[in-house]
Design an enzyme around this catalytic site. Sequence first.
Site, short mmCIF file in Angstrom:
data_model
loop_
_atom_site.label_atom_id
_atom_site.label_comp_id
_atom_site.label_asym_id
_atom_site.label_seq_id
_atom_site.Cartn_x
_atom_site.Cartn_y
_atom_site.Cartn_z
N GLY A 198 0.51 -1.05 -0.02
CA GLY A 198 -0.32 0.30 0.08
C GLY A 198 0.23 1.20 -0.19
O GLY A 198 0.82 2.20 0.10
N THR A 250 1.52 2.56 -0.84
CA THR A 250 2.26 3.99 -0.98
C THR A 250 1.50 4.66 -1.02
O THR A 250 0.10 5.09 -1.92
CB THR A 250 2.93 3.34 -2.44
OG1 THR A 250 4.02 3.03 -2.60
CG2 THR A 250 3.14 5.34 -2.91
N ILE A 251 1.82 6.04 -0.29
CA ILE A 251 0.74 7.77 -1.18
C ILE A 251 1.85 8.32 -1.53
O ILE A 251 2.91 8.80 -1.59
CB ILE A 251 0.00 7.80 0.29
CG1 ILE A 251 1.40 8.31 1.36
CG2 ILE A 251 -1.18 6.90 1.06
CD1 ILE A 251 1.36 9.65 1.66
N SER A 290 5.77 5.55 2.01
CA SER A 290 5.00 4.47 1.26
C SER A 290 5.70 3.70 2.77
O SER A 290 6.57 3.61 3.29
CB SER A 290 5.54 3.90 0.75
OG SER A 290 5.19 2.39 0.51
N ARG A 347 -8.61 6.44 -6.10
CA ARG A 347 -7.77 6.63 -4.94
C ARG A 347 -8.30 7.38 -4.00
O ARG A 347 -8.01 8.58 -3.49
CB ARG A 347 -6.26 6.08 -4.34
CG ARG A 347 -6.24 5.57 -3.01
CD ARG A 347 -5.14 5.05 -2.82
NE ARG A 347 -4.11 3.90 -3.73
CZ ARG A 347 -2.60 3.59 -2.94
NH1 ARG A 347 -2.42 4.96 -2.77
NH2 ARG A 347 -2.47 3.19 -3.98
#
Length: 537
Positions: A352, A353-354, A371, A530
């Site tokens: 899961g 990375t933002i 991340s 997202r």
Amino acid sequence: MNTSPHFDWTAGYPSRRSALFARNVVSTSHPLAAQAGLRMLQAGGNAVDAAIATAACMTLVEPCSNGLGSDAFCILWDGRRLHGLNASGPAPAAWTPEFFKGQGMPRRGWGAVTVPGAVGGWVALSERFGTLPFADLLQPAIEIAERGYAVPPIVQGKWAMAAALNEITSQPGFAQAFLPHGRAPVVGEQFRFADAARSLRLIAQTRGEAFYRGEIAQALARFARDTGGALTEADLAAYRPEWVTPLAKDFAGHTLHEIPPNGQGIAAQMALGLLEHCGVTAYAVDSPEAQHLMIEAMKLAFADVYRFVAEPGAMSVSAAQLLDDGYLAERAKLIDPGRAQVFGAGNPVKGGTIYLTAADESGMMVSFIQSNYMGFGSGLVLPGYGVSLQNRGHCFTLEAGHPNQVAPGKRPFHTIIPAFLTKDGAPVMSFGVMGGNMQPQGHLQTLVRMLCYGQNPQAACDAPRWRFNEGLSINIEPHMPAATIEALRARGHQVGDIHDSYQDFGAGQFIWRLGEPGAQGYVAASDPRRDGAAVGF
């Protein structure tokens, strides 16, 4: 000066999102985090202040992708030139190939946890470029952690998938932190994270010292000792982020900048360099011919990146050799316009990375990514402090002689890559795409759409994507034209189930400068994949 006269502002895809036009902008994958960044800009802060506040909030509102134990990278334009920051952490001092003998590189647990770098990255950015007090930047995150927030559908879906995996839920601290009432939160349920608020307050009060050389560091080291980990207080105390010079590669009259290895950003630059020799613009944007050329260029780039890219001191070839125009021209000759292929690495040696991005009216632009790697990362969460730890150590290999072989104090190969675009030395766009090895693939596809076909940033963001997996295997989003999908199959591409909802095609955020700083401002695009949000004024 209008820097985007070629854009078609009428083009669009099924989401039909409208881009945001403003002088000060923050764009990321959760509205509450974007609002926190905007709050800093409205208080007189700059884009760096906004980025840090947004990043801190993202550890709470999207915990399935990042946390206080994440790594991070950043590229920023300070108004005059570019700077790069590598805030990824090294292996603990105890990690040798013998340490992992007989078990391989673990995917979860302490055997996957390298020194977390994100908090150090926040501090380094604030000290060098911020204007507001560091403690003020973390206040929105502290408030969200204490009062809670309603969990949105996309985050809840990722959370629920993780909650079904014993390899995650069995890790010390995970259930206590992320399975309130013995389960993942449901959509709309309030999630509060008081332990994380405690850590955020300590980080704010000490400008990060508590995390690396104080109370949190001591608790992390004790937690590791008690639950089988090798991370020590000395490992944490020794950590410092590294300022780096971004790599540059010209394409379509612009220059793409990426963080140099140990990251995979060079893959996007190599793929674009290969496309320069393939005549992609002779074909329509969503045609099978254009998509095939991009897929094959990406596969060639990955073949070299997975063979050669690691911590710079361990690489047998240089980034310059991998980006050499002559080498890429020769590699491009391997692409068959009518047939999909499996490529091996080349020989670049001669003899899961933002994600979030922010920009302000002074001209400062920030491209930032953070991340935990595979969803909730290692699954480990420090009790009482809410620090969820990444699992970047899984990216090491035990293959003897490989440049990415595990070693004490060495940083592993990294997938997270912020990006930046310039033209004739002037800033044009800060951008990024989340999602493992989808990231350079997303950079490639969105840039080709904008720079070669004139699609505006929101249209390029919304457009259908493909994802290369391995061998001849690819996945394609269902809103790609059916004729294109069938033509790719006819070329030998092994296309997976196009309706598989678990495929990750990345999610991007883009801020394009429309004119001189303080004049026309920016246009921001945010990905519908997202819950993306762009806010500004």
